[in-house]
Motif scaffolding. Structure first.
Motif, PDB file in Angstrom:
ATOM      1  N   ASN A  58       4.145   9.136  -4.932  1.00  0.00           N
ATOM      2  CA  ASN A  58       3.058   9.586  -4.074  1.00  0.00           C
ATOM      3  C   ASN A  58       2.230   8.424  -3.525  1.00  0.00           C
ATOM      4  O   ASN A  58       1.110   8.604  -3.097  1.00  0.00           O
ATOM      5  CB  ASN A  58       2.150  10.533  -4.870  1.00  0.00           C
ATOM      6  N   LEU A  59       2.831   7.221  -3.554  1.00  0.00           N
ATOM      7  CA  LEU A  59       2.109   6.043  -3.076  1.00  0.00           C
ATOM      8  C   LEU A  59       2.490   5.722  -1.648  1.00  0.00           C
ATOM      9  O   LEU A  59       3.645   5.846  -1.246  1.00  0.00           O
ATOM     10  CB  LEU A  59       2.433   4.842  -3.968  1.00  0.00           C
ATOM     11  N   LYS A  60       1.506   5.290  -0.903  1.00  0.00           N
ATOM     12  CA  LYS A  60       1.710   4.853   0.470  1.00  0.00           C
ATOM     13  C   LYS A  60       1.387   3.362   0.519  1.00  0.00           C
ATOM     14  O   LYS A  60       0.349   2.932   0.002  1.00  0.00           O
ATOM     15  CB  LYS A  60       0.765   5.645   1.378  1.00  0.00           C
ATOM     16  N   GLU A  61       2.285   2.599   1.129  1.00  0.00           N
ATOM     17  CA  GLU A  61       2.076   1.151   1.173  1.00  0.00           C
ATOM     18  C   GLU A  61       1.413   0.759   2.488  1.00  0.00           C
ATOM     19  O   GLU A  61       1.751   1.283   3.541  1.00  0.00           O
ATOM     20  CB  GLU A  61       3.420   0.433   1.033  1.00  0.00           C
ATOM     21  N   ASN A  65      -1.929  -8.493   8.220  1.00  0.00           N
ATOM     22  CA  ASN A  65      -1.984  -9.950   8.256  1.00  0.00           C
ATOM     23  C   ASN A  65      -0.617 -10.545   7.904  1.00  0.00           C
ATOM     24  O   ASN A  65       0.368 -10.241   8.567  1.00  0.00           O
ATOM     25  CB  ASN A  65      -3.112 -10.420   7.324  1.00  0.00           C
ATOM     26  N   LYS A  66      -0.514 -11.322   6.855  1.00  0.00           N
ATOM     27  CA  LYS A  66       0.767 -11.964   6.513  1.00  0.00           C
ATOM     28  C   LYS A  66       1.673 -11.091   5.653  1.00  0.00           C
ATOM     29  O   LYS A  66       2.728 -11.539   5.201  1.00  0.00           O
ATOM     30  CB  LYS A  66       0.492 -13.280   5.781  1.00  0.00           C
ATOM     31  N   HIS A  67       1.269  -9.885   5.387  1.00  0.00           N
ATOM     32  CA  HIS A  67       2.033  -8.963   4.543  1.00  0.00           C
ATOM     33  C   HIS A  67       2.258  -9.527   3.143  1.00  0.00           C
ATOM     34  O   HIS A  67       3.223  -9.166   2.465  1.00  0.00           O
ATOM     35  CB  HIS A  67       3.393  -8.610   5.177  1.00  0.00           C
ATOM     36  N   ALA A  68       1.380 -10.405   2.699  1.00  0.00           N
ATOM     37  CA  ALA A  68       1.552 -11.040   1.393  1.00  0.00           C
ATOM     38  C   ALA A  68       1.131 -10.109   0.262  1.00  0.00           C
ATOM     39  O   ALA A  68       1.635 -10.212  -0.851  1.00  0.00           O
ATOM     40  CB  ALA A  68       0.739 -12.326   1.327  1.00  0.00           C
ATOM     41  N   ILE A  69       0.242  -9.185   0.560  1.00  0.00           N
ATOM     42  CA  ILE A  69      -0.260  -8.263  -0.456  1.00  0.00           C
ATOM     43  C   ILE A  69       0.131  -6.857  -0.038  1.00  0.00           C
ATOM     44  O   ILE A  69      -0.114  -6.447   1.096  1.00  0.00           O
ATOM     45  CB  ILE A  69      -1.798  -8.389  -0.588  1.00  0.00           C
ATOM     46  N   ARG A  70       0.785  -6.125  -0.953  1.00  0.00           N
ATOM     47  CA  ARG A  70       1.260  -4.779  -0.639  1.00  0.00           C
ATOM     48  C   ARG A  70       0.330  -3.760  -1.291  1.00  0.00           C
ATOM     49  O   ARG A  70       0.423  -3.486  -2.464  1.00  0.00           O
ATOM     50  CB  ARG A  70       2.712  -4.624  -1.100  1.00  0.00           C
ATOM     51  N   HIS A  71      -0.570  -3.233  -0.470  1.00  0.00           N
ATOM     52  CA  HIS A  71      -1.612  -2.322  -0.945  1.00  0.00           C
ATOM     53  C   HIS A  71      -1.045  -0.927  -1.177  1.00  0.00           C
ATOM     54  O   HIS A  71      -0.361  -0.384  -0.298  1.00  0.00           O
ATOM     55  CB  HIS A  71      -2.748  -2.262   0.078  1.00  0.00           C
ATOM     56  N   GLN A  72      -1.335  -0.335  -2.327  1.00  0.00           N
ATOM     57  CA  GLN A  72      -0.760   0.956  -2.719  1.00  0.00           C
ATOM     58  C   GLN A  72      -1.853   2.010  -2.832  1.00  0.00           C
ATOM     59  O   GLN A  72      -2.746   1.907  -3.677  1.00  0.00           O
ATOM     60  CB  GLN A  72      -0.053   0.837  -4.074  1.00  0.00           C
ATOM     61  N   SER A  73      -1.746   3.025  -1.967  1.00  0.00           N
ATOM     62  CA  SER A  73      -2.750   4.092  -1.958  1.00  0.00           C
ATOM     63  C   SER A  73      -2.099   5.438  -2.223  1.00  0.00           C
ATOM     64  O   SER A  73      -0.930   5.643  -1.897  1.00  0.00           O
ATOM     65  CB  SER A  73      -3.434   4.171  -0.594  1.00  0.00           C
ATOM     66  N   CYS A  74      -2.885   6.358  -2.752  1.00  0.00           N
ATOM     67  CA  CYS A  74      -2.411   7.724  -2.967  1.00  0.00           C
ATOM     68  C   CYS A  74      -2.224   8.421  -1.619  1.00  0.00           C
ATOM     69  O   CYS A  74      -3.086   8.351  -0.750  1.00  0.00           O
ATOM     70  CB  CYS A  74      -3.417   8.491  -3.809  1.00  0.00           C
ATOM     71  N   ASN A  75      -1.099   9.115  -1.475  1.00  0.00           N
ATOM     72  CA  ASN A  75      -0.809   9.846  -0.248  1.00  0.00           C
ATOM     73  C   ASN A  75      -1.789  10.980  -0.003  1.00  0.00           C
ATOM     74  O   ASN A  75      -2.045  11.344   1.138  1.00  0.00           O
ATOM     75  CB  ASN A  75       0.592  10.465  -0.353  1.00  0.00           C
ATOM     76  N   ASP A  76      -2.313  11.557  -1.064  1.00  0.00           N
ATOM     77  CA  ASP A  76      -3.178  12.721  -0.916  1.00  0.00           C
ATOM     78  C   ASP A  76      -4.630  12.331  -0.698  1.00  0.00           C
ATOM     79  O   ASP A  76      -5.255  12.730   0.273  1.00  0.00           O
ATOM     80  CB  ASP A  76      -3.066  13.633  -2.140  1.00  0.00           C
ATOM     81  N   CYS A  77      -5.200  11.548  -1.603  1.00  0.00           N
ATOM     82  CA  CYS A  77      -6.644  11.271  -1.519  1.00  0.00           C
ATOM     83  C   CYS A  77      -6.943   9.921  -0.873  1.00  0.00           C
ATOM     84  O   CYS A  77      -8.100   9.584  -0.656  1.00  0.00           O
ATOM     85  CB  CYS A  77      -7.287  11.366  -2.899  1.00  0.00           C
ATOM     86  N   SER A  78      -5.906   9.133  -0.572  1.00  0.00           N
ATOM     87  CA  SER A  78      -6.048   7.861   0.159  1.00  0.00           C
ATOM     88  C   SER A  78      -6.746   6.749  -0.615  1.00  0.00           C
ATOM     89  O   SER A  78      -7.049   5.710  -0.041  1.00  0.00           O
ATOM     90  CB  SER A  78      -6.783   8.052   1.491  1.00  0.00           C
ATOM     91  N   VAL A  79      -7.028   6.954  -1.891  1.00  0.00           N
ATOM     92  CA  VAL A  79      -7.661   5.890  -2.668  1.00  0.00           C
ATOM     93  C   VAL A  79      -6.633   4.816  -3.003  1.00  0.00           C
ATOM     94  O   VAL A  79      -5.536   5.122  -3.461  1.00  0.00           O
ATOM     95  CB  VAL A  79      -8.291   6.461  -3.961  1.00  0.00           C
TER      96      VAL A  79
END
Ligand SMILES: [Zn+2]
Length: 119
Positions: A58-61, A65-79
């Protein structure tokens, strides 16, 4: 040096859950665009000290910028719960959003200012 503890936490809706062992000795207060807009305060842990207990599917990436950090958020609540990154030497590291730790009291944490905006 603070003692390491195993902490639990997750996103707002509860679909994404984790366990993490950390002493929270270093928590970022970063002025870069994403930390500012998302209100992120990260602590960095080795990948073996972080386990996803629920919600891996249920994670959205999010990349920018440089795509060096892959941020992982919840698909439902977006946190945003955590991010994948690498240290300067290439070692993988997990950046855990301390806001997602159960019962966290931000005001009790010592923050380390990071000048991400000018990097
Ligand atoms: Zn959620």
């Amino acid at each position: 040096m603070a003692e390491s503890k195993t902490l639990t936490g997750g996103c707002h809706c509860g679909l994404v859950r984790f366990e993490c062992t950390t002493d929270l000795s270093m928590v970022t207060a970063c002025n870069c665009s994403i930390c500012t807009k998302r209100g992120l305060h990260f602590t960095f842990v080795a990948p073996e000290r972080f386990q996803l207990r629920a919600g891996e599917d249920n994670l959205k990436e999010y990349l920018f910028n440089k795509h060096a950090i892959r941020h992982q958020s919840c698909n439902d609540c977006s946190v945003e719960v955590f991010a994948h990154g690498n240290k300067a030497d290439g070692t993988p590291v997990i950046a855990l959003n301390v806001n997602c730790i159960d019962g966290i009291d931000l005001a009790s944490l010592k923050m380390t200012p990071i000048d991400g905006r000018n990097r």
